[in-house]
Design a protein around this motif. Structure first.
Motif, PDB file in Angstrom:
ATOM      1  N   ASP A 136      -0.608 -26.029  17.727  1.00 58.08           N
ATOM      2  CA  ASP A 136      -0.894 -27.725  18.560  1.00 58.08           C
ATOM      3  C   ASP A 136      -1.819 -27.949  17.352  1.00 58.08           C
ATOM      4  O   ASP A 136      -3.030 -28.785  18.541  1.00 58.08           O
ATOM      5  N   GLY A 137      -2.370 -27.848  16.296  1.00 61.37           N
ATOM      6  CA  GLY A 137      -3.403 -28.523  15.754  1.00 61.37           C
ATOM      7  C   GLY A 137      -4.507 -28.303  15.167  1.00 61.37           C
ATOM      8  O   GLY A 137      -5.280 -29.432  15.772  1.00 61.37           O
ATOM      9  N   VAL A 138      -4.891 -27.158  15.981  1.00 61.90           N
ATOM     10  CA  VAL A 138      -6.334 -26.541  15.657  1.00 61.90           C
ATOM     11  C   VAL A 138      -6.314 -25.169  15.671  1.00 61.90           C
ATOM     12  O   VAL A 138      -5.376 -24.519  15.904  1.00 61.90           O
ATOM     13  N   VAL A 139      -7.030 -24.407  15.121  1.00 64.06           N
ATOM     14  CA  VAL A 139      -7.584 -23.476  15.256  1.00 64.06           C
ATOM     15  C   VAL A 139      -7.421 -22.390  16.850  1.00 64.06           C
ATOM     16  O   VAL A 139      -8.266 -22.433  17.241  1.00 64.06           O
ATOM     17  N   TYR A 140      -6.452 -22.236  16.555  1.00 63.53           N
ATOM     18  CA  TYR A 140      -5.701 -20.860  17.393  1.00 63.53           C
ATOM     19  C   TYR A 140      -6.186 -18.839  17.236  1.00 63.53           C
ATOM     20  O   TYR A 140      -7.056 -18.576  18.084  1.00 63.53           O
ATOM     21  N   TYR A 141      -6.580 -18.924  15.801  1.00 63.41           N
ATOM     22  CA  TYR A 141      -7.101 -18.072  15.674  1.00 63.41           C
ATOM     23  C   TYR A 141      -7.630 -17.659  13.874  1.00 63.41           C
ATOM     24  O   TYR A 141      -7.384 -18.145  13.181  1.00 63.41           O
ATOM     25  N   PRO A 142      -9.586 -17.780  14.199  1.00 61.15           N
ATOM     26  CA  PRO A 142      -9.923 -17.229  12.888  1.00 61.15           C
ATOM     27  C   PRO A 142      -9.796 -16.951  11.967  1.00 61.15           C
ATOM     28  O   PRO A 142      -9.703 -15.863  12.753  1.00 61.15           O
TER      29      PRO A 142
END
Length: 103
Positions: free
Chosen positions: A46-52
């Motif tokens: 969704d356009g964001v870091v979900y899991y670094p």
């Protein structure tokens, strides 16, 4: 996995371990291990870091080619998928065995 946890994991090899580099004129005798956070390979949703995800480089330095010594590092890294490359550093007169992992 934190940098502290990586440090503890690499110390199971029995070799001296440090982050990035030893202070000038303080490097121990070979073999030793350095590690560094070399970037990221984050999982996005969704356009964001979900899991670094951190990309780490683990560098083993040895005077001679030594599969047994490499095996100790590889055993410590056994819970990771790693890629390995080897370089001879003529200015330092040693081998650098580089392992790339993601944590």
């Amino acid at each position: 996995m934190t940098l502290s946890e990586v440090d503890v994991l690499l110390k199971t090899t029995g070799f001296p371990v440090t982050y990035r580099a030893w202070p000038e004129n303080e490097a121990p005798p070979l073999p030793f291990v350095c590690y560094v956070e070399a970037g990221s390979n984050n999982f996005a949703a969704d356009g964001v870091v979900y899991y670094p995800v951190k990309r780490m480089q683990v560098e083993l330095y040895t005077k001679l080619k030594d599969p047994e010594t490499e095996g100790k590092v590889e055993a410590a890294l056994s819970s990771f998928f790693w890629e390995k490359t080897e370089t001879y550093l003529s200015t330092e007169k040693c081998y650098q065995i580089l392992y790339e992992i993601e944590v």
